[in-house]
Design a protein around this motif. Structure first.
Motif, PDB file in Angstrom:
ATOM      1  N   THR A  23       2.293   6.526  -2.347  1.00 22.03           N
ATOM      2  CA  THR A  23       2.185   5.815  -1.413  1.00 22.03           C
ATOM      3  C   THR A  23       0.694   4.803  -1.212  1.00 22.03           C
ATOM      4  OG1 THR A  23       3.312   7.342  -0.139  1.00 22.03           O
ATOM      5  CG2 THR A  23       1.787   5.762   1.234  1.00 22.03           C
ATOM      6  N   PHE A  24      -0.323   5.570  -1.505  1.00 22.01           N
ATOM      7  CA  PHE A  24      -1.671   4.868  -1.465  1.00 22.01           C
ATOM      8  C   PHE A  24      -1.880   3.953  -2.726  1.00 22.01           C
ATOM      9  CE2 PHE A  24      -3.082   9.130   0.425  1.00 22.01           C
ATOM     10  CZ  PHE A  24      -2.942   8.663   1.573  1.00 22.01           C
ATOM     11  N   ILE A  25      -1.262   4.319  -3.922  1.00 19.25           N
ATOM     12  CA  ILE A  25      -1.443   3.159  -4.800  1.00 19.25           C
ATOM     13  C   ILE A  25      -0.700   1.744  -4.317  1.00 19.25           C
ATOM     14  CG2 ILE A  25      -0.532   2.777  -7.104  1.00 19.25           C
ATOM     15  CD1 ILE A  25      -0.817   5.631  -7.617  1.00 19.25           C
ATOM     16  N   TYR A  26       0.466   1.911  -3.821  1.00 18.64           N
ATOM     17  CA  TYR A  26       1.420   0.832  -3.465  1.00 18.64           C
ATOM     18  C   TYR A  26       0.655   0.178  -2.198  1.00 18.64           C
ATOM     19  CZ  TYR A  26       5.459   1.296  -6.426  1.00 18.64           C
ATOM     20  OH  TYR A  26       6.255   1.272  -7.548  1.00 18.64           O
ATOM     21  N   GLN A  29      -1.929  -1.941  -3.600  1.00 16.95           N
ATOM     22  CA  GLN A  29      -1.216  -3.291  -3.997  1.00 16.95           C
ATOM     23  C   GLN A  29      -0.533  -4.059  -3.058  1.00 16.95           C
ATOM     24  OE1 GLN A  29      -0.971  -5.109  -6.360  1.00 16.95           O
ATOM     25  NE2 GLN A  29       1.138  -6.248  -6.482  1.00 16.95           N
ATOM     26  N   TYR A  30       0.292  -3.919  -1.932  1.00 10.08           N
ATOM     27  CA  TYR A  30       0.552  -4.744  -0.983  1.00 10.08           C
ATOM     28  C   TYR A  30      -0.521  -5.161  -0.090  1.00 10.08           C
ATOM     29  CZ  TYR A  30       5.479  -3.829  -2.045  1.00 10.08           C
ATOM     30  OH  TYR A  30       6.739  -3.632  -2.703  1.00 10.08           O
ATOM     31  N   ALA A  31      -1.474  -4.618   0.187  1.00  7.37           N
ATOM     32  CA  ALA A  31      -2.837  -5.021   0.966  1.00  7.37           C
ATOM     33  C   ALA A  31      -3.482  -6.467  -0.139  1.00  7.37           C
ATOM     34  CB  ALA A  31      -3.673  -4.173   1.063  1.00  7.37           C
ATOM     35  N   MET A  32      -3.542  -6.077  -1.270  1.00 10.94           N
ATOM     36  CA  MET A  32      -3.888  -6.962  -1.972  1.00 10.94           C
ATOM     37  C   MET A  32      -2.890  -8.392  -2.136  1.00 10.94           C
ATOM     38  SD  MET A  32      -6.714  -6.409  -3.982  1.00 10.94           S
ATOM     39  CE  MET A  32      -7.395  -5.039  -4.846  1.00 10.94           C
ATOM     40  N   ILE A  33      -1.744  -8.291  -2.052  1.00 10.27           N
ATOM     41  CA  ILE A  33      -0.679  -9.228  -2.169  1.00 10.27           C
ATOM     42  C   ILE A  33      -1.060 -10.193  -0.962  1.00 10.27           C
ATOM     43  CG2 ILE A  33       1.544  -9.952  -1.904  1.00 10.27           C
ATOM     44  CD1 ILE A  33       2.394  -7.554  -3.687  1.00 10.27           C
ATOM     45  N   ALA A  34      -1.162  -9.415   0.267  1.00  4.77           N
ATOM     46  CA  ALA A  34      -1.593 -10.120   1.436  1.00  4.77           C
ATOM     47  C   ALA A  34      -2.885 -10.708   1.671  1.00  4.77           C
ATOM     48  CB  ALA A  34      -0.896  -9.387   2.520  1.00  4.77           C
ATOM     49  N   LEU A 110      -5.440  -8.197 -13.842  1.00  7.97           N
ATOM     50  CA  LEU A 110      -4.864  -7.997 -15.267  1.00  7.97           C
ATOM     51  C   LEU A 110      -4.843  -6.352 -15.459  1.00  7.97           C
ATOM     52  CD1 LEU A 110      -3.270  -8.955 -17.710  1.00  7.97           C
ATOM     53  CD2 LEU A 110      -5.587  -9.238 -18.593  1.00  7.97           C
ATOM     54  N   VAL A 111      -6.229  -5.978 -15.218  1.00  5.32           N
ATOM     55  CA  VAL A 111      -6.289  -4.526 -15.542  1.00  5.32           C
ATOM     56  C   VAL A 111      -5.556  -3.732 -14.379  1.00  5.32           C
ATOM     57  CG1 VAL A 111      -8.107  -2.724 -15.728  1.00  5.32           C
ATOM     58  CG2 VAL A 111      -8.372  -4.719 -16.818  1.00  5.32           C
ATOM     59  N   HIS A 112      -5.739  -4.193 -13.208  1.00  2.00           N
ATOM     60  CA  HIS A 112      -4.878  -3.541 -11.997  1.00  2.00           C
ATOM     61  C   HIS A 112      -3.387  -3.445 -12.389  1.00  2.00           C
ATOM     62  CE1 HIS A 112      -4.142  -3.570  -7.499  1.00  2.00           C
ATOM     63  NE2 HIS A 112      -3.692  -2.440  -8.094  1.00  2.00           N
ATOM     64  N   GLY A 113      -2.715  -4.590 -13.035  1.00  2.00           N
ATOM     65  CA  GLY A 113      -1.631  -4.444 -13.348  1.00  2.00           C
ATOM     66  C   GLY A 113      -1.139  -3.283 -14.189  1.00  2.00           C
ATOM     67  N   VAL A 114      -2.016  -3.037 -15.372  1.00  2.00           N
ATOM     68  CA  VAL A 114      -1.751  -1.997 -16.107  1.00  2.00           C
ATOM     69  C   VAL A 114      -2.101  -0.632 -15.613  1.00  2.00           C
ATOM     70  CG1 VAL A 114      -2.881  -1.057 -18.403  1.00  2.00           C
ATOM     71  CG2 VAL A 114      -2.708  -3.604 -17.909  1.00  2.00           C
ATOM     72  N   GLY A 154       0.834  -1.846   3.869  1.00  2.00           N
ATOM     73  CA  GLY A 154      -0.167  -2.588   3.177  1.00  2.00           C
ATOM     74  C   GLY A 154      -0.486  -4.063   3.458  1.00  2.00           C
ATOM     75  N   PRO A 155       0.324  -4.895   3.702  1.00  2.00           N
ATOM     76  CA  PRO A 155      -0.105  -6.286   4.282  1.00  2.00           C
ATOM     77  C   PRO A 155      -0.698  -6.192   5.568  1.00  2.00           C
ATOM     78  CG  PRO A 155       2.316  -6.383   3.534  1.00  2.00           C
ATOM     79  CD  PRO A 155       1.919  -4.806   3.304  1.00  2.00           C
ATOM     80  N   MET A 156      -0.228  -5.248   6.547  1.00  2.00           N
ATOM     81  CA  MET A 156      -0.957  -5.119   7.882  1.00  2.00           C
ATOM     82  C   MET A 156      -2.419  -4.714   7.701  1.00  2.00           C
ATOM     83  SD  MET A 156       2.117  -3.441   9.943  1.00  2.00           S
ATOM     84  CE  MET A 156       1.121  -2.995  11.444  1.00  2.00           C
TER      85      MET A 156
END
Length: 392
Positions: A23-26, A29-34, A110-114, A154-156
């Motif tokens: 959950t925390f990993i995702y 990621q979703y916080a980053m996307i927003a 890029l590293v975050h994606g890996v 995440g986005p919130m």
């Protein structure tokens, strides 16, 4: 509780720990996307192209690393790998606060994606191995909730922090989440038969990276994620065109709520009746939700579409993930999980590009009500053909 009952438990400390860590990993990621597009525009002076590149670099890292992640998981001590990759994840979140240039930011993404590919694949593989066989469908359904809830939270979190604080505070908060994920994912000891690698003596080949037995459900799930990718990518723009931009967060909340309510039922149905009893109804609901989404005129239609999409998507995807993982022996659980997620990574990326052309040319309503429904129908046909061949 007797020993047999203990073996059938889903909510063990180990399973809860893996679910929380995932959950925390995702959420990060979703916080980053927003939030990252805003950070790039306000702090780095970038535009739309520069903001989009942050996601592009992340996807490149994820797609390249996912097949290798499966091999790594099956080749080493899984618990040590989980702790190690989560530690790297923590260091990475801290490093974002010190990225002085866009190039440095892109390198970190890029590293975050890996790291994301390895961490989420490891967590999913361990969760699947921990679950009792008789309740694996139900358990994986619950585990998948961590991703769905993170999509809303995440986005919130990202946008709220940026509204009142600086990007440095945002990255500090994500670093705290990463630290908690280490405690959640690595706090419990696991049986040797789960975490230790099996000696297979397999020669290096294509099948080393891709689990052939998991390929069919992975590709079918990829077809559905191609349709879902248009929701993930274009729903903010679509709601803005309808004058409902302020209700976008409500759409995601209702979507996640539908999954949360229906997930316990569909998981039990999968384990007791089989995948057909969840996949076919789920596909029908998902297609109905897409068609309604392309023909809405107000808030009530938007909410109804989100509920149908949540219920349908939430029924289909855990079933296909369970079929993918269950198709392979435990020694190949990591590769099977990676094969499944790799298909999803590629499909979502293709959706953003391919359906973007359709949406720009013919409009979002046409994309949702015609193109996506046709894609879902294709997925249903492929599933039916695969299940028929599997029975013969």
């Amino acid at each position: 509780m007797n020993q047999q009952g203990e073996r059938q438990k889903i909510w063990t400390r180990e399973f809860i720990g893996m679910s929380l860590s995932n959950t925390f990993i995702y959420v990060a990621q979703y916080a980053m996307i927003a939030a990252l597009p805003i950070v790039i525009m306000t702090e780095y002076g970038g535009g739309d192209v520069e903001a989009g590149l942050a996601m592009t670099f992340f996807q490149i890292g994820t797609v390249v690393a996912r097949p290798c992640a499966g091999i790594l998981i099956d080749a080493v001590n899984k618990r040590r790998l989980m702790i190690s990759i989560l530690t790297v994840f923590f260091i990475l979140m801290c490093s974002f606060a010190f990225a002085a240039t866009l190039s440095a930011l892109y390198g970190l993404r890029l590293v975050h994606g890996v790291v994301f590919a390895v961490a989420t694949t490891t967590a999913a593989a361990l969760a699947a191995l921990i679950l009792p066989p008789a309740r694996k469908g139900e358990g994986i359904g619950y585990f998948a909730l961590s991703t769905n809830l993170a999509m809303v939270a995440g986005p919130m979190i990202g946008l709220l922090i940026l509204e009142y604080f600086t990007p440095t505070v945002l990255f500090a908060a994500l670093s705290v989440l990463a630290a908690i994920s280490i405690a959640a994912g690595g706090a419990h000891r696991l049986p040797d038969e789960i975490i230790l690698p099996a000696k297979t003596g397999r020669a290096l080949s294509v099948t080393t990276f891709i689990e052939r037995r998991a390929l069919a459900p992975a590709l079918i799930a990829g077809i559905l994620f191609f349709a879902y990718g248009s929701v993930l990518t274009f729903i903010p723009l679509y709601t803005r065109s309808l004058g409902l931009s302020s209700e976008t967060s409500l759409f995601y909340a209702c979507y996640a709520g539908a999954i949360l309510v229906t997930r316990p039922f569909v998981g039990r149905i999968f384990d007791r009746k089989g995948s057909d009893y969840t996949v076919y109804p789920g596909l029908a609901l998902f297609a109905a939700g897409m068609f309604l989404l392309g023909n809405i005129e107000g808030l009530s239609g938007l909410i109804a579409a989100s509920l149908l999409l949540g219920a349908g998507f939430g029924a289909v995807t855990p079933a296909l993930q369970t079929l993918a993982v269950r198709s392979a022996p435990p020694a190949r659980a990591g590769v099977a999980t990676a094969t499944y997620f790799w298909s999803l990574d590629i499909s979502v990326g293709l959706a953003a590009a391919g359906l973007g052309v359709v949406a720009v040319t013919y409009g979002y309503a046409f994309t949702y009500s015609i193109v996506d429904v046709a894609v879902i129908a294709l997925g249903a046909v492929c599933y039916a053909l695969w299940r028929r061949s599997a029975r013969t």
